[in-house]
Design an enzyme around this catalytic site. Sequence first.
Site, short mmCIF file in Angstrom:
data_model
loop_
_atom_site.label_atom_id
_atom_site.label_comp_id
_atom_site.label_asym_id
_atom_site.label_seq_id
_atom_site.Cartn_x
_atom_site.Cartn_y
_atom_site.Cartn_z
N CYS A 175 2.56 -5.28 6.93
CA CYS A 175 3.17 -6.00 5.83
C CYS A 175 4.43 -6.26 6.65
O CYS A 175 5.26 -5.48 6.80
CB CYS A 175 3.51 -5.04 4.59
SG CYS A 175 4.71 -5.94 3.60
N CYS B 54 7.79 -6.00 4.40
CA CYS B 54 8.54 -4.69 3.73
C CYS B 54 7.34 -3.48 4.17
O CYS B 54 7.47 -3.27 5.21
CB CYS B 54 8.64 -4.97 2.44
SG CYS B 54 7.32 -5.20 1.14
N SER B 55 6.56 -2.93 3.11
CA SER B 55 5.84 -1.95 3.42
C SER B 55 4.61 -1.92 2.67
O SER B 55 4.12 -0.66 2.29
CB SER B 55 6.83 -0.72 3.15
OG SER B 55 7.20 -0.81 2.09
N CYS B 56 4.16 -2.84 2.02
CA CYS B 56 3.01 -2.85 1.44
C CYS B 56 1.93 -2.18 1.94
O CYS B 56 1.24 -2.50 2.94
CB CYS B 56 2.77 -4.23 0.97
SG CYS B 56 3.99 -4.93 -0.16
#
Lengths: 211, 220
Positions: free
Chosen positions: A112, A115-117
């Site tokens: 991602c 961000c951090s998905c």
Amino acid sequence: MSHDHDHHHHHDHDHSELSETELRVRALETILTEKGYVEPAALDAIIQAYETKIGPHNGARVVAKAWTDPAFKKALLEDGSKAIGTLGHVSRVGDHLVVVENTPARHNMVVCTLCSCYPWEMLGLPPVWYKAAPYRSRAVKDPRGVLADFDVTLPKEIEIRVWDSTAETRFLVLPMRPEGTEGWSEEQLAELVTRDSMIGTGFPRQPGAPS
Amino acid sequence: MNGVHDMGGMDGFGKVEPEPNEPVFHAEWESRVLAMVRAMGAAGAFNIDTSRFYREMIPPHVYLSSSYYKKWFLGLEEMLIEKGYLTREEVAAGHAMQPAKALKHGKLKVEGVERTMVRGKFARPAPAPAKFNIGDRVRARNIHPATHTRLPRYVRGHVGVVELNHGCHVFPDSAAMELGENPQWLYTVVFEGRDLWGEDGDPTLKVSIDAFEPYLDPAQ
């Protein structure tokens, strides 16, 4: 601490010095609790779920089942959420999980960049490296360089497909079943499935390798 | 917004450093931050897109030098202040001083936690037919909104192929601004690595993003 509920972790209560961040986080929790926005016991329950119940063992069981049950594998690749929803022992599957299959011709990797998905329900919370700048910046441009950081080398003719998780769809890599595991049970196979192999930055353990 | 969070393709951040036997949390405060974000989100204080936007608005030098959960904390605190759930005076004092604002869904209680462990559903009924079919060539729009978007910079202006149609979903660009869900068709669009990174790029690389319909134009 203004609330005196029974934390699961008391280890830092008797420290004489707290970092600025710790103090600020505690102050925020105090305010949210005093204003009636959060219940500390509910926060404890959320943390406990991530620390004890939700982790890559969920994804590993799905992968192991796909390795042993062709009908399940087909259903999993067609509609990941629906197929996993049929497994009683893997609860909490989220909406829109897409499972992508590694083959001798194609290796999949998930990132991602924004961000951090990450598929929390299947893999637990993402590791620090997944959420950090080196991985997010390089995975889409130089995936082979990133794989080298994990000591993973792929033959140069293998296509690399990077899935940038930019919406609420979550991706899980179905790695290739290791050779020499003919006749293994799902439980045995699940032991070989690593978190990184389901992100695409690693391979499953080889039979006989230390876990 | 064109913030430092949009990192795809940037150079200079160094090697990936996997940590053997990484703990779930590196400090207790990280777990409290995660839980507060989840609990306040479940209570309806904000939606996921708004919370992402607040993290993106952290000043670049702070964003780049803060750990992951520190960013979550900074975003959460600022968002709750701006949305009227807290005041700066309360944060400075470390105690509640003003009456609480009503929570849309009410406080998350212990018995509600299990339900919040399942990720939310973002699919919505289609307001209009899909513009694109699987196999269509599409160009990612060259847009640079100053507000939240999920179209990463590295694909803007490039042509890719529609590979999957995920149905209609909540549109983050609208939801982040609390302008409604404005559901849009969502596609996986795959790009050739060399189209994105030039002739020096890996010839075997393909990169896909999940793109909402307003991010895309037809391409020949």
